[in-house]
Scaffold this active site. Structure first.
Site, mmCIF file in Angstrom:
data_model
loop_
_atom_site.group_PDB
_atom_site.id
_atom_site.type_symbol
_atom_site.label_atom_id
_atom_site.label_comp_id
_atom_site.label_asym_id
_atom_site.label_seq_id
_atom_site.Cartn_x
_atom_site.Cartn_y
_atom_site.Cartn_z
ATOM 1 N N ARG A 61 6.934 -65.010 32.941
ATOM 2 C CA ARG A 61 7.818 -65.224 34.096
ATOM 3 C C ARG A 61 9.205 -65.671 33.640
ATOM 4 O O ARG A 61 10.217 -65.203 34.157
ATOM 5 C CB ARG A 61 7.204 -66.255 35.046
ATOM 6 C CG ARG A 61 5.880 -65.795 35.654
ATOM 7 C CD ARG A 61 5.337 -66.821 36.632
ATOM 8 N NE ARG A 61 3.912 -66.578 36.900
ATOM 9 C CZ ARG A 61 3.263 -67.042 37.948
ATOM 10 N NH1 ARG A 61 3.891 -67.789 38.840
ATOM 11 N NH2 ARG A 61 1.989 -66.792 38.130
ATOM 12 N N LYS A 104 -6.074 -75.971 41.318
ATOM 13 C CA LYS A 104 -5.525 -75.223 42.461
ATOM 14 C C LYS A 104 -5.984 -73.762 42.452
ATOM 15 O O LYS A 104 -5.912 -73.088 43.470
ATOM 16 C CB LYS A 104 -3.995 -75.324 42.515
ATOM 17 C CG LYS A 104 -3.221 -74.520 41.497
ATOM 18 C CD LYS A 104 -1.720 -74.738 41.709
ATOM 19 C CE LYS A 104 -0.874 -74.051 40.660
ATOM 20 N NZ LYS A 104 -0.842 -72.607 40.741
ATOM 21 N N ASP A 105 -6.509 -73.290 41.311
ATOM 22 C CA ASP A 105 -7.042 -71.920 41.236
ATOM 23 C C ASP A 105 -8.534 -71.845 41.580
ATOM 24 O O ASP A 105 -9.101 -70.755 41.614
ATOM 25 C CB ASP A 105 -6.848 -71.346 39.822
ATOM 26 C CG ASP A 105 -5.387 -71.127 39.480
ATOM 27 O OD1 ASP A 105 -4.569 -71.007 40.410
ATOM 28 O OD2 ASP A 105 -5.065 -71.082 38.275
ATOM 29 N N LEU A 136 2.507 -67.305 48.424
ATOM 30 C CA LEU A 136 2.869 -67.265 49.844
ATOM 31 C C LEU A 136 3.339 -68.634 50.317
ATOM 32 O O LEU A 136 4.221 -68.739 51.178
ATOM 33 C CB LEU A 136 1.675 -66.793 50.673
ATOM 34 C CG LEU A 136 1.172 -65.371 50.386
ATOM 35 C CD1 LEU A 136 -0.054 -65.062 51.245
ATOM 36 C CD2 LEU A 136 2.255 -64.334 50.629
ATOM 37 N N ARG A 137 2.752 -69.692 49.775
ATOM 38 C CA ARG A 137 3.173 -71.052 50.132
ATOM 39 C C ARG A 137 4.628 -71.294 49.738
ATOM 40 O O ARG A 137 5.434 -71.819 50.525
ATOM 41 C CB ARG A 137 2.269 -72.070 49.422
ATOM 42 C CG ARG A 137 2.735 -73.522 49.531
ATOM 43 C CD ARG A 137 1.934 -74.427 48.599
ATOM 44 N NE ARG A 137 2.084 -74.070 47.193
ATOM 45 C CZ ARG A 137 3.098 -74.446 46.424
ATOM 46 N NH1 ARG A 137 4.063 -75.200 46.908
ATOM 47 N NH2 ARG A 137 3.150 -74.082 45.155
ATOM 48 N N ARG A 138 4.977 -70.910 48.516
ATOM 49 C CA ARG A 138 6.372 -71.091 48.075
ATOM 50 C C ARG A 138 7.309 -70.191 48.871
ATOM 51 O O ARG A 138 8.415 -70.598 49.239
ATOM 52 C CB ARG A 138 6.477 -70.794 46.572
ATOM 53 C CG ARG A 138 5.830 -71.863 45.698
ATOM 54 C CD ARG A 138 5.800 -71.498 44.220
ATOM 55 N NE ARG A 138 5.169 -72.559 43.437
ATOM 56 C CZ ARG A 138 4.461 -72.362 42.331
ATOM 57 N NH1 ARG A 138 4.279 -71.124 41.873
ATOM 58 N NH2 ARG A 138 3.933 -73.375 41.685
ATOM 59 N N CYS A 155 -5.587 -68.020 48.419
ATOM 60 C CA CYS A 155 -4.234 -67.613 48.048
ATOM 61 C C CYS A 155 -3.710 -66.543 49.002
ATOM 62 O O CYS A 155 -2.581 -66.097 48.889
ATOM 63 C CB CYS A 155 -4.172 -67.138 46.608
ATOM 64 S SG CYS A 155 -5.083 -65.656 46.319
ATOM 65 N N THR A 181 8.715 -65.378 43.091
ATOM 66 C CA THR A 181 7.452 -66.099 43.218
ATOM 67 C C THR A 181 6.478 -65.218 43.992
ATOM 68 O O THR A 181 6.872 -64.551 44.945
ATOM 69 C CB THR A 181 7.582 -67.447 43.945
ATOM 70 O OG1 THR A 181 6.257 -67.989 44.152
ATOM 71 C CG2 THR A 181 8.258 -67.303 45.308
ATOM 72 N N ARG A 207 4.452 -62.152 38.825
ATOM 73 C CA ARG A 207 3.132 -62.472 38.276
ATOM 74 C C ARG A 207 3.240 -62.626 36.769
ATOM 75 O O ARG A 207 4.253 -62.343 36.172
ATOM 76 C CB ARG A 207 2.130 -61.344 38.593
ATOM 77 C CG ARG A 207 1.717 -61.208 40.057
ATOM 78 C CD ARG A 207 0.654 -62.189 40.525
ATOM 79 N NE ARG A 207 -0.425 -62.421 39.566
ATOM 80 C CZ ARG A 207 -1.469 -61.614 39.378
ATOM 81 N NH1 ARG A 207 -1.594 -60.502 40.089
ATOM 82 N NH2 ARG A 207 -2.398 -61.900 38.499
ATOM 83 N N GLY A 208 2.137 -63.051 36.151
ATOM 84 C CA GLY A 208 2.106 -63.202 34.704
ATOM 85 C C GLY A 208 2.055 -64.669 34.320
ATOM 86 O O GLY A 208 2.198 -65.556 35.161
ATOM 87 N N ASN A 209 1.844 -64.945 33.022
ATOM 88 C CA ASN A 209 1.793 -66.337 32.595
ATOM 89 C C ASN A 209 3.205 -66.929 32.578
ATOM 90 O O ASN A 209 4.193 -66.235 32.829
ATOM 91 C CB ASN A 209 1.065 -66.476 31.247
ATOM 92 C CG ASN A 209 1.805 -65.800 30.104
ATOM 93 O OD1 ASN A 209 3.015 -65.901 29.985
ATOM 94 N ND2 ASN A 209 1.065 -65.122 29.240
#
Length: 301
Positions: free
Chosen positions: A153, A81-82, A128-130, A240, A125, A147-149
Site C-alpha cells: 500500500r 479485527k480480522d 467501508l468504515r474508513r 467487512c 482505502t 488492497r495488499g499488505n
C-alpha cells in the site's frame, strides 16, 4: 524439547505479530521451543477485488484453522479485527494481548492531514468504515480501493497512485514505519474498527496444553473492551461488508462504548454512545447495537 507451532500468514505484519507472540511465550516458558508455520490464505492471494466481494475477513483465518485441524499447528495468531464475530465451532481465543494504538493513520507524502488535501484528492482505502468517515469529513474526495499488505500500500502511494492513504497506526508502529504517520485519526472524532490494534491467539477448544501456554499473554482490560466492541458488531451482524466503527474505554468499574454505522456512498451515519458495568461488556455492546438500530442504522446494513 517441548514445542509449540504457531500458524501465521506470510505478510510482514502477520509475521511480526506471530514472532512477537513467540518471543513473549519463550520468555514466559523457559525451555519451550516456539516455531512459526507460515501459510498463504485466500485473503492474501486475491488482491484484485475487495474483501467484501470475495467473502470477508474470515478468508484470512480459514487456512490457519485447517492447519490446526490437520495437526500441523497448535495455534494461530491474528489481528483480532480480522476475526469473524462467531468463531468456527471447536475453536477458542485463549489470549487477547494488550491493545496498541487503536487510531487510524493518515499517510501522505505531500499533505499534513485530511483538511490539507486539495479538492478532489485521491485517497486510498478499501475499508467501508474508513470510506464512510472520509465521506462525512470530506465529501469532495475521490476514494479509491487499496488492497495488499502495508508495504504494498505504501509503495502505491509512493508511486503517485494516491494523494493519501489511510492505514492502522498499530500496523505501521509494529513494522517500525511510524515516520510515515502524518496525522492520527483518533477517537472521539474518528472511530476505529471493533478490536483494531489487538492481537489474539486462537487454538482448538479441547487443547488444554496450548490454552495453558497461551493464557499467560491475556490482558484482562483489553479483553473487557473488545468484548463490548465485538458484541456490538455481532448485534449489528457486522462484517467487512458493513461500515461499523466502535471504541470502548475502561475507567475502573465503568465501561464506555461509542459506535458509528455509516454509508460509504454518501457519508451519512448514525452514532451513539453508552456507559455500563465493566463486568457486563457484552450486555453493553448488545444494548448499544439495539439503540443504533432503533435510530435507523439498519438502512446502512
Amino acid at each position: 524439547m517441548d514445542t509449540l507451532r504457531i500458524a501465521t500468514r506470510k505478510s510482514p505484519l502477520a509475521l511480526w505479530q506471530s514472532e512477537h507472540v513467540a518471543a513473549r511465550l519463550r520468555a514466559a516458558h523457559p525451555g519451550l521451543e516456539v516455531a512459526l508455520v507460515p501459510l498463504s490464505t485466500r485473503g492474501d492471494e486475491v488482491l484484485d477485488r475487495s474483501l467484501a466481494a470475495i467473502g470477508g475477513k474470515g478468508l484470512f483465518l480459514k487456512e490457519l484453522e485447517l492447519a490446526m485441524e490437520r495437526g500441523e499447528a497448535d495455534c494461530a495468531v491474528h489481528s483480532l479485527k480480522d476475526v469473524p464475530m462467531e468463531l468456527e465451532p471447536g475453536f477458542v481465543l485463549p489470549a487477547v494481548l494488550e491493545r496498541a494504538d487503536p487510531a487510524d493513520a493518515f499517510v501522505s507524502n505531500r499533505f499534513d492531514g485530511l483538511d490539507a488535501l486539495p479538492h478532489g484528492a485521491r485517497v486510498g482505502t478499501s475499508s467501508l468504515r474508513r470510506q464512510a468517515q472520509l465521506r462525512a469529513h470530506r465529501p469532495d474526495l475521490e476514494l479509491r480501493d487499496l488492497r495488499g499488505n502495508v508495504n504494498t500500500r505504501l509503495a502505491k502511494l509512493d508511486a503517485g497512485e494516491y494523494d493519501a492513504i489511510v492505514l492502522a497506526c498499530a500496523g505501521l508502529l509494529r513494522l517500525g514505519l511510524d515516520a510515515r504517520i502524518r496525522a492520527r485519526l483518533a477517537p472521539p472524532e474518528w472511530l476505529p474498527a471493533p478490536a483494531q490494534a489487538v492481537v489474539a491467539a486462537e487454538c482448538r477448544a479441547g487443547d488444554a496444553r496450548t490454552i495453558a501456554l497461551l493464557s499467560v499473554l491475556e490482558d484482562a482490560p483489553t479483553r473487557i473492551r473488545i468484548e463490548a466492541e465485538r458484541a456490538l458488531n455481532r448485534g449489528l451482524h457486522g462484517s467487512c461488508h458493513v461500515p461499523v466503527a466502535a471504541y470502548a474505554e475502561l475507567d475502573g468499574d465503568r465501561l464506555s462504548l461509542q459506535a458509528l454505522v455509516g454509508s460509504a456512498d454518501d457519508g451519512r451515519s448514525v452514532r451513539a454512545a453508552r456507559e455500563g458495568s465493566a463486568h457486563e461488556p457484552e450486555a453493553l455492546g448488545r444494548a448499544l447495537a439495539v439503540e443504533l438500530l432503533d435510530r435507523g442504522a439498519g438502512e446502512f446494513l
